[in-house]
Enzyme design. Structure first.
Site, PDB file in Angstrom:
ATOM      1  N   TYR A 143      15.771 -10.709  55.928  1.00 31.83           N
ATOM      2  CA  TYR A 143      15.731  -9.640  54.922  1.00 31.83           C
ATOM      3  C   TYR A 143      16.891  -8.673  55.109  1.00 31.83           C
ATOM      4  CZ  TYR A 143      13.717  -5.814  52.116  1.00 31.83           C
ATOM      5  OH  TYR A 143      13.498  -4.813  51.201  1.00 31.83           O
ATOM      6  N   GLU A 145      19.761  -8.819  56.922  1.00 35.07           N
ATOM      7  CA  GLU A 145      21.124  -9.362  56.780  1.00 35.07           C
ATOM      8  C   GLU A 145      21.352  -9.885  55.360  1.00 35.07           C
ATOM      9  OE1 GLU A 145      23.217  -8.520  58.810  1.00 35.07           O
ATOM     10  OE2 GLU A 145      22.695  -8.910  60.896  1.00 35.07           O
ATOM     11  N   GLY A 146      20.310 -10.435  54.747  1.00 39.29           N
ATOM     12  CA  GLY A 146      20.434 -10.869  53.344  1.00 39.29           C
ATOM     13  C   GLY A 146      20.837  -9.696  52.466  1.00 39.29           C
ATOM     14  N   LYS A 147      20.185  -8.557  52.679  1.00 40.19           N
ATOM     15  CA  LYS A 147      20.489  -7.366  51.874  1.00 40.19           C
ATOM     16  C   LYS A 147      21.874  -6.822  52.209  1.00 40.19           C
ATOM     17  CE  LYS A 147      16.589  -6.521  49.518  1.00 40.19           C
ATOM     18  NZ  LYS A 147      16.517  -6.336  48.059  1.00 40.19           N
ATOM     19  N   ASN A 188      -2.080  -1.463  53.244  1.00 41.25           N
ATOM     20  CA  ASN A 188      -2.995  -1.968  54.285  1.00 41.25           C
ATOM     21  C   ASN A 188      -3.998  -0.900  54.704  1.00 41.25           C
ATOM     22  OD1 ASN A 188      -1.985  -4.529  54.505  1.00 41.25           O
ATOM     23  ND2 ASN A 188      -1.357  -4.372  56.638  1.00 41.25           N
ATOM     24  N   PRO A 273      11.587  -0.831  63.408  1.00 44.23           N
ATOM     25  CA  PRO A 273      12.363   0.404  63.609  1.00 44.23           C
ATOM     26  C   PRO A 273      11.485   1.557  64.105  1.00 44.23           C
ATOM     27  CG  PRO A 273      12.965  -0.638  61.544  1.00 44.23           C
ATOM     28  CD  PRO A 273      11.750  -1.373  62.052  1.00 44.23           C
TER      29      PRO A 273
HETATM   30  P1  NAD Z   1       7.664  -6.841  45.415  1.00 44.60           P
HETATM   31  O1  NAD Z   1       7.525  -7.933  46.413  1.00 44.60           O
HETATM   32  O2  NAD Z   1       6.425  -6.259  44.823  1.00 44.60           O
HETATM   33  O3  NAD Z   1       8.598  -7.283  44.201  1.00 44.60           O
HETATM   34  C1  NAD Z   1       9.595  -8.251  44.316  1.00 44.60           C
HETATM   35  C2  NAD Z   1       9.578  -9.082  43.048  1.00 44.60           C
HETATM   36  O4  NAD Z   1      10.625 -10.064  43.105  1.00 44.60           O
HETATM   37  C3  NAD Z   1       8.276  -9.866  42.862  1.00 44.60           C
HETATM   38  O5  NAD Z   1       7.843  -9.758  41.536  1.00 44.60           O
HETATM   39  C4  NAD Z   1       8.670 -11.301  43.206  1.00 44.60           C
HETATM   40  O6  NAD Z   1       7.850 -12.269  42.576  1.00 44.60           O
HETATM   41  C5  NAD Z   1      10.109 -11.336  42.715  1.00 44.60           C
HETATM   42  N1  NAD Z   1      10.930 -12.365  43.371  1.00 44.60           N
HETATM   43  C6  NAD Z   1      11.022 -12.637  44.702  1.00 44.60           C
HETATM   44  N2  NAD Z   1      11.890 -13.652  44.903  1.00 44.60           N
HETATM   45  C7  NAD Z   1      12.357 -14.027  43.679  1.00 44.60           C
HETATM   46  C8  NAD Z   1      13.264 -15.018  43.246  1.00 44.60           C
HETATM   47  N3  NAD Z   1      13.870 -15.839  44.117  1.00 44.60           N
HETATM   48  N4  NAD Z   1      13.505 -15.128  41.911  1.00 44.60           N
HETATM   49  C9  NAD Z   1      12.900 -14.316  41.019  1.00 44.60           C
HETATM   50  N5  NAD Z   1      12.011 -13.356  41.383  1.00 44.60           N
HETATM   51  C10 NAD Z   1      11.752 -13.214  42.700  1.00 44.60           C
HETATM   52  O7  NAD Z   1       8.527  -5.712  46.131  1.00 44.60           O
HETATM   53  P2  NAD Z   1       8.931  -4.250  45.665  1.00 44.60           P
HETATM   54  O8  NAD Z   1       8.391  -3.300  46.658  1.00 44.60           O
HETATM   55  O9  NAD Z   1       8.631  -4.057  44.231  1.00 44.60           O
HETATM   56  O10 NAD Z   1      10.509  -4.296  45.894  1.00 44.60           O
HETATM   57  C11 NAD Z   1      11.414  -4.493  44.820  1.00 44.60           C
HETATM   58  C12 NAD Z   1      12.832  -4.477  45.368  1.00 44.60           C
HETATM   59  O11 NAD Z   1      13.096  -3.234  46.023  1.00 44.60           O
HETATM   60  C13 NAD Z   1      13.109  -5.572  46.395  1.00 44.60           C
HETATM   61  O12 NAD Z   1      14.409  -6.058  46.215  1.00 44.60           O
HETATM   62  C14 NAD Z   1      13.014  -4.837  47.707  1.00 44.60           C
HETATM   63  O13 NAD Z   1      13.798  -5.450  48.709  1.00 44.60           O
HETATM   64  C15 NAD Z   1      13.544  -3.463  47.343  1.00 44.60           C
HETATM   65  N6  NAD Z   1      13.029  -2.434  48.261  1.00 44.60           N
HETATM   66  C16 NAD Z   1      11.735  -2.047  48.199  1.00 44.60           C
HETATM   67  C17 NAD Z   1      11.265  -1.094  49.099  1.00 44.60           C
HETATM   68  C18 NAD Z   1       9.835  -0.600  49.068  1.00 44.60           C
HETATM   69  O14 NAD Z   1       9.463   0.195  49.917  1.00 44.60           O
HETATM   70  N7  NAD Z   1       9.001  -1.004  48.130  1.00 44.60           N
HETATM   71  C19 NAD Z   1      12.121  -0.563  50.056  1.00 44.60           C
HETATM   72  C20 NAD Z   1      13.434  -1.005  50.092  1.00 44.60           C
HETATM   73  C21 NAD Z   1      13.888  -1.928  49.179  1.00 44.60           C
HETATM   74  N1  UDP Z   2       2.351  -1.002  60.191  1.00 42.31           N
HETATM   75  C1  UDP Z   2       1.151  -0.782  60.834  1.00 42.31           C
HETATM   76  N2  UDP Z   2       0.041  -1.414  60.349  1.00 42.31           N
HETATM   77  C2  UDP Z   2       0.067  -2.227  59.268  1.00 42.31           C
HETATM   78  C3  UDP Z   2       1.305  -2.445  58.600  1.00 42.31           C
HETATM   79  C4  UDP Z   2       2.432  -1.818  59.103  1.00 42.31           C
HETATM   80  O1  UDP Z   2       1.071  -0.041  61.819  1.00 42.31           O
HETATM   81  O2  UDP Z   2      -0.991  -2.752  58.888  1.00 42.31           O
HETATM   82  C5  UDP Z   2       3.555  -0.305  60.697  1.00 42.31           C
HETATM   83  C6  UDP Z   2       4.777  -1.199  60.913  1.00 42.31           C
HETATM   84  O3  UDP Z   2       4.752  -1.767  62.204  1.00 42.31           O
HETATM   85  C7  UDP Z   2       5.909  -0.197  60.738  1.00 42.31           C
HETATM   86  C8  UDP Z   2       5.364   0.791  59.690  1.00 42.31           C
HETATM   87  O4  UDP Z   2       3.957   0.625  59.712  1.00 42.31           O
HETATM   88  O5  UDP Z   2       6.157   0.489  61.925  1.00 42.31           O
HETATM   89  C9  UDP Z   2       5.884   0.514  58.273  1.00 42.31           C
HETATM   90  O6  UDP Z   2       5.652  -0.866  58.007  1.00 42.31           O
HETATM   91  P1  UDP Z   2       5.938  -1.508  56.574  1.00 42.31           P
HETATM   92  O7  UDP Z   2       5.757  -2.978  56.728  1.00 42.31           O
HETATM   93  O8  UDP Z   2       5.144  -0.798  55.548  1.00 42.31           O
HETATM   94  O9  UDP Z   2       7.460  -1.158  56.272  1.00 42.31           O
HETATM   95  P2  UDP Z   2       8.821  -1.371  57.092  1.00 42.31           P
HETATM   96  O10 UDP Z   2       8.510  -1.630  58.539  1.00 42.31           O
HETATM   97  O11 UDP Z   2       9.482  -2.531  56.439  1.00 42.31           O
HETATM   98  O12 UDP Z   2       9.510  -0.081  56.920  1.00 42.31           O
END
Ligand code: NAD
Ligand code: UDP
Length: 312
Positions: A143, A145-147, A188, A273
């Site tokens: 995730y 490195e992809g980003k 969660n 993190p």
């Molecule tokens: P999400 O998982 O609810 O939404 C991602 C959507 O992308 C889903 O509808 C999924 O079906 C679709 N998808 C996944 N792979 C695909 C593919 N190969 N082709 C077409 N569709 C595909 O997640 P989200 O929280 O809504 O996140 C949306 C975007 O924002 C993501 O790119 C995520 O990395 C970024 N982002 C979200 C957060 C957050 O806290 N929610 C934080 C940082 C970045």
């Molecule tokens: N986390 C937790 N319990 C859970 C899910 C996540 O304690 O059921 C912790 C996780 O280890 C991290 C923080 O909550 O420290 C945020 O996790 P989340 O997956 O929401 O986001 P990210 O780690 O990608 O910021």
């Protein structure tokens, strides 16, 4: 405008579709339904300005559009680690396909990047000029490195092909339409607390995150997409600087639900993190944006949503 939103049936994407449609735009919502659901956008299907396309961004596609929001990518660690190779393909091949489309049709493109590009940050709060501290070979790397490569592609298509690009680094965002089994901490904890189960705390709960309510985030995305400014192609953090330990979050969720929460401590996942907080000076200055919804209020709304869907 005609706007393509990839990942439009996901959590953030569905809110973005709703908002841009309500502002009179024509929306093409593209999704492969890995973590997204038709239920998230079913209420939009009747609109003549809304089109839903089942497609995977790793395959090329052609549309005549003015703007592209590239959100396609699973965001929860359990979902992006389910098929890590596919996660990399989605970020890298998906980005190349969307940038190729933007280049051909001269559309402006915004990439949903992430605070994960900072990894386990050694600078706090994180500013956009920090290069990050990312493990390139760990379980989160598919995730992170992809980003990071996606950001590289955005900058190179901008410099090499003059594509009009915007990069947003999104910090932890929460709200209605997160899936019950999303796996991220806010959903969660709320789902577990509503079911009267113990909250699954990873590690000792001292790690921090800064949580942004989804309407604030969507507002930031739209402002960034539609702002013209010098160097607007460089990344911009969007998030809420209110920083909480996971132990504090558990207490806040207990308050929002009106219950005393019980906690079960479990091992901390690899490379989790320790701290995260956005510096949002750049968004404030360039976009006149700052978040409006404090955690307590956002949690109240999110809890109300989950009360409607969780069997208690
Ligand atoms: P999400 O998982 O609810 O939404 C991602 C959507 O992308 C889903 O509808 C999924 O079906 C679709 N998808 C996944 N792979 C695909 C593919 N190969 N082709 C077409 N569709 C595909 O997640 P989200 O929280 O809504 O996140 C949306 C975007 O924002 C993501 O790119 C995520 O990395 C970024 N982002 C979200 C957060 C957050 O806290 N929610 C934080 C940082 C970045
Ligand atoms: N986390 C937790 N319990 C859970 C899910 C996540 O304690 O059921 C912790 C996780 O280890 C991290 C923080 O909550 O420290 C945020 O996790 P989340 O997956 O929401 O986001 P990210 O780690 O990608 O910021």
């Amino acid at each position: 405008m005609r706007i393509l939103i990839t990942g439009g049936a996901g959590f953030i994407g569905s809110h973005l579709c709703e908002r841009l449609l309500s502002e009179g735009n024509e929306i093409i919502c593209l999704d492969n339904f890995f973590t997204g659901r038709k239920a998230n956008i079913v209420h939009l299907l009747d609109s003549k300005n809304f089109e839903l396309v089942r497609h995977d961004v790793t395959e090329p596609v052609m549309f005549e559009v003015d703007q592209i929001y590239n959100l396609a990518c699973p965001a929860s660690p359990i979902h992006y680690q389910y098929n890590p190779v596919k996660t990399v393909k989605t970020s890298v091949m998906g980005m190349i396909n969307m940038l190729g489309l933007a280049k051909r049709v001269k559309a402006r493109i915004l990439q949903a990047s992430t605070s994960e590009v900072y990894g386990d940050p050694l600078i706090h709060p994180q500013t956009e000029d920090y290069f990050g501290n990312v493990n390139p070979i760990g379980l989160r790397s598919c995730y992170d490195e992809g980003k990071r490569v996606a950001e590289t592609l955005m900058m190179d298509y901008h410099r090499q092909n003059s594509v009009d690009t915007r990069i947003v680094r999104i910090f932890n965002t929460y709200g209605e339409r997160m899936m019950e089994n999303d796996g991220r901490v806010v959903s969660n904890f709320i789902v577990q607390a509503l079911r009267g189960e113990e909250l699954t705390m990873y590690g000792d709960g001292s790690q921090t995150r800064s949580f942004c309510y989804v309407s604030d985030l969507v507002d930031g995305l739209i402002r960034l997409m539609n702002t013209e400014a010098e160097n607007i192609h460089l990344p911009v953090n969007i998030g809420n600087p209110g920083e909480f330990t996971m132990n504090e979050l558990a207490v806040e969720i207990g308050k929002a639900i009106g219950t005393e929460v019980k906690i079960k401590y479990l091992p901390l996942p690899q490379d989790d993190p320790k701290q995260r907080q956005p510096n949002i000076e750049k968004a404030k200055n360039l976009l006149s944006w700052s978040p409006k919804i404090p955690l307590a209020e956002g949690l109240e709304r999110t809890v109300a949503y989950f009360r409607g869907i969780v069997r208690q």
